[in-house]
Design an enzyme around this catalytic site. Structure first.
Site, PDB file in Angstrom:
ATOM      1  N   LYS A 159      49.436-108.486 -47.286  1.00  0.00           N
ATOM      2  CA  LYS A 159      48.348-108.213 -48.227  1.00  0.00           C
ATOM      3  C   LYS A 159      48.129-106.707 -48.458  1.00  0.00           C
ATOM      4  CE  LYS A 159      44.576-108.569 -50.621  1.00  0.00           C
ATOM      5  NZ  LYS A 159      44.658-108.821 -52.056  1.00  0.00           N
ATOM      6  N   LYS A 175      39.558 -99.030 -49.118  1.00  0.00           N
ATOM      7  CA  LYS A 175      39.840 -99.534 -47.767  1.00  0.00           C
ATOM      8  C   LYS A 175      41.293-100.025 -47.677  1.00  0.00           C
ATOM      9  CE  LYS A 175      39.245-103.782 -47.367  1.00  0.00           C
ATOM     10  NZ  LYS A 175      38.908-105.199 -47.317  1.00  0.00           N
TER      11      LYS A 175
HETATM   12  P1  NAD Z   1      31.907-108.809 -51.647  1.00  0.00           P
HETATM   13  O1  NAD Z   1      31.388-107.549 -51.063  1.00  0.00           O
HETATM   14  O2  NAD Z   1      31.589-109.192 -53.053  1.00  0.00           O
HETATM   15  O3  NAD Z   1      31.486-110.073 -50.704  1.00  0.00           O
HETATM   16  C1  NAD Z   1      31.434-110.005 -49.309  1.00  0.00           C
HETATM   17  C2  NAD Z   1      30.219-110.791 -48.855  1.00  0.00           C
HETATM   18  O4  NAD Z   1      30.176-110.807 -47.424  1.00  0.00           O
HETATM   19  C3  NAD Z   1      28.890-110.188 -49.336  1.00  0.00           C
HETATM   20  O5  NAD Z   1      28.171-111.141 -50.087  1.00  0.00           O
HETATM   21  C4  NAD Z   1      28.179-109.807 -48.038  1.00  0.00           C
HETATM   22  O6  NAD Z   1      26.768-109.973 -48.097  1.00  0.00           O
HETATM   23  C5  NAD Z   1      28.810-110.783 -47.062  1.00  0.00           C
HETATM   24  N1  NAD Z   1      28.685-110.348 -45.665  1.00  0.00           N
HETATM   25  C6  NAD Z   1      28.958-109.136 -45.121  1.00  0.00           C
HETATM   26  N2  NAD Z   1      28.706-109.156 -43.795  1.00  0.00           N
HETATM   27  C7  NAD Z   1      28.273-110.398 -43.495  1.00  0.00           C
HETATM   28  C8  NAD Z   1      27.849-111.037 -42.306  1.00  0.00           C
HETATM   29  N3  NAD Z   1      27.822-110.379 -41.134  1.00  0.00           N
HETATM   30  N4  NAD Z   1      27.450-112.328 -42.361  1.00  0.00           N
HETATM   31  C9  NAD Z   1      27.465-112.992 -43.529  1.00  0.00           C
HETATM   32  N5  NAD Z   1      27.851-112.454 -44.711  1.00  0.00           N
HETATM   33  C10 NAD Z   1      28.247-111.172 -44.684  1.00  0.00           C
HETATM   34  O7  NAD Z   1      33.497-108.736 -51.443  1.00  0.00           O
HETATM   35  P2  NAD Z   1      34.610-109.621 -52.202  1.00  0.00           P
HETATM   36  O8  NAD Z   1      35.036-108.916 -53.432  1.00  0.00           O
HETATM   37  O9  NAD Z   1      34.178-111.051 -52.239  1.00  0.00           O
HETATM   38  O10 NAD Z   1      35.802-109.455 -51.149  1.00  0.00           O
HETATM   39  C11 NAD Z   1      35.818-110.120 -49.888  1.00  0.00           C
HETATM   40  C12 NAD Z   1      37.148-109.827 -49.226  1.00  0.00           C
HETATM   41  O11 NAD Z   1      38.225-110.274 -50.072  1.00  0.00           O
HETATM   42  C13 NAD Z   1      37.400-108.324 -48.991  1.00  0.00           C
HETATM   43  O12 NAD Z   1      38.052-108.153 -47.773  1.00  0.00           O
HETATM   44  C14 NAD Z   1      38.284-107.932 -50.165  1.00  0.00           C
HETATM   45  O13 NAD Z   1      39.097-106.809 -49.841  1.00  0.00           O
HETATM   46  C15 NAD Z   1      39.093-109.206 -50.370  1.00  0.00           C
HETATM   47  N6  NAD Z   1      39.588-109.424 -51.731  1.00  0.00           N
HETATM   48  C16 NAD Z   1      38.814-109.149 -52.824  1.00  0.00           C
HETATM   49  C17 NAD Z   1      39.342-109.381 -54.099  1.00  0.00           C
HETATM   50  C18 NAD Z   1      38.538-109.074 -55.338  1.00  0.00           C
HETATM   51  O14 NAD Z   1      39.145-108.985 -56.441  1.00  0.00           O
HETATM   52  N7  NAD Z   1      37.219-108.950 -55.261  1.00  0.00           N
HETATM   53  C19 NAD Z   1      40.637-109.890 -54.251  1.00  0.00           C
HETATM   54  C20 NAD Z   1      41.365-110.208 -53.110  1.00  0.00           C
HETATM   55  C21 NAD Z   1      40.836-109.969 -51.856  1.00  0.00           C
END
Ligand code: NAD
Length: 302
Positions: free
Chosen positions: A171, A246
């Site tokens: 990834k 990140k």
């Molecule tokens: P985001 O910040 O929108 O969502 C993350 C969620 O986790 C938030 O709602 C936050 O409140 C919650 N959270 C954080 N700490 C927590 C805890 N201790 N307990 C419960 N909830 C908690 O991020 P995202 O865009 O959904 O991405 C999530 C992961 O997926 C990341 O690692 C990102 O790198 C990866 N990712 C994102 C994308 C994208 O296009 N957005 C694509 C592929 C992978």
């Protein structure tokens, strides 16, 4: 159909859980942010108020959290998944996190009697909504096979990348390549405009030519060209700058650990760093176009 515990209902977790619900699963969802839980509940997710409630009675638990530190905390801290999940539960972390954290979670889960799979995804929120994400699974054969069935309603492609942490390794390399191609798409969009080309005409040409890329097709940083692009919504995050920063940072750290220099990845990282420094960590990473042309169409003028 299964009962699934889900922790992390952000930009990705929300559409992913929607697809699990549509496939007939019961999903018990938790997030620190109550608005995220409420939005998921609108999609049929059963809203719960703690990790303990999310994992209670679940056959499988998914996490979709920002970074390694969040994943470690959700699994390992007091009140976390390892404390409350029933022994033998399958644990699947779909967050993108560093390989060291992934391996620490594999080890801790195994010691506590759980099956653990690292399962990061690619495809953005458009892929999450469409149920066409690419899943990169890392872990033991039997655990990965077990995870496959649960992952299916969210996936277009499922790969067994290798042993523990291999999903995360695949990834971060993928996302490093994405950040470099996004940089190319942003520079191309600026140069095309400055040379007097019509934005749509140029995009139509590049789309069927050798300048094409996933970033160009999905995140083109010019409003009015690609429906899924954050540029249409004032660069509100579909994939936040902080998360892209990140991921490229993880790739550069990985490269350093194996003695490789990656000049283009360094440029992409520096551009994301500049956005972070200028206060845009929460905006979409395609806002890097601002570093090249602060007056590009759609760029917030604040
Ligand atoms: P985001 O910040 O929108 O969502 C993350 C969620 O986790 C938030 O709602 C936050 O409140 C919650 N959270 C954080 N700490 C927590 C805890 N201790 N307990 C419960 N909830 C908690 O991020 P995202 O865009 O959904 O991405 C999530 C992961 O997926 C990341 O690692 C990102 O790198 C990866 N990712 C994102 C994308 C994208 O296009 N957005 C694509 C592929 C992978």
């Amino acid at each position: 159909m299964a009962t699934i515990g889900w922790i992390g209902l952000g930009n990705m977790g929300r559409p992913m859980t929607k697809n699990l619900v549509a496939a007939g699963h019961t999903v018990r969802g938790y997030d620190l942010d109550e608005r995220a839980v409420a939005a998921a509940a609108d999609n049929g997710v059963e809203a719960v108020g703690s990790i303990a409630q999310a994992v209670e009675g679940a056959e499988v638990v998914f996490t979709m959290l920002p970074k390694g530190e969040h994943a470690r905390s959700v699994y390992l801290d007091e009140g976390g998944v390892l404390e409350f999940a029933a022994p033998g539960t399958l644990l699947v972390d779909s967050s993108t996190i560093d390989v060291d954290s992934a391996n620490a979670l594999h080890d801790a889960a195994e010691k506590a009697g759980f099956a653990f799979v690292d399962a990061p995804v690619s495809g953005g929120i458009s892929g999450a909504a469409a149920g066409t994400l690419t899943f990169m699974l890392g872990g033991a054969d039997a655990d990965v096979e077990r995870a496959r069935g649960y992952v299916e309603p969210m996936a277009g492609n499922i790969f067994h990348a290798g042993g523990n942490g291999a999903g995360q390794a695949a990834k971060i390399v993928n996302n490093m390549m994405l950040a470099i191609s996004l940089q190319g798409a942003a520079e191309g969009a600026v140069l095309a405009r400055k040379l007097g080309l019509d934005a749509q005409t140029f995009w139509d040409i590049a789309h069927v030519s050798s300048g094409d890329s996933w970033a160009m097709r999905t995140w083109y940083p010019v409003p009015g060209i690609v429906e899924s692009a954050a540029s249409n919504q004032g660069f509100d995050a579909t994939f936040a700058t902080a998360l892209a920063h990140k991921d490229v940072g993880l790739a550069l750290a990985g490269a350093e650990s194996v003695g490789v220099t990656l000049p283009a990845a360094q440029v992409a990282f520096d551009n994301l760093q500049q956005l972070m420094d200028e206060g845009y960590a929460g905006k979409d990473c395609s806002l890097i176009i601002r570093n090249i042309d602060p007056e590009a169409p759609g760029v917030p003028q604040d």
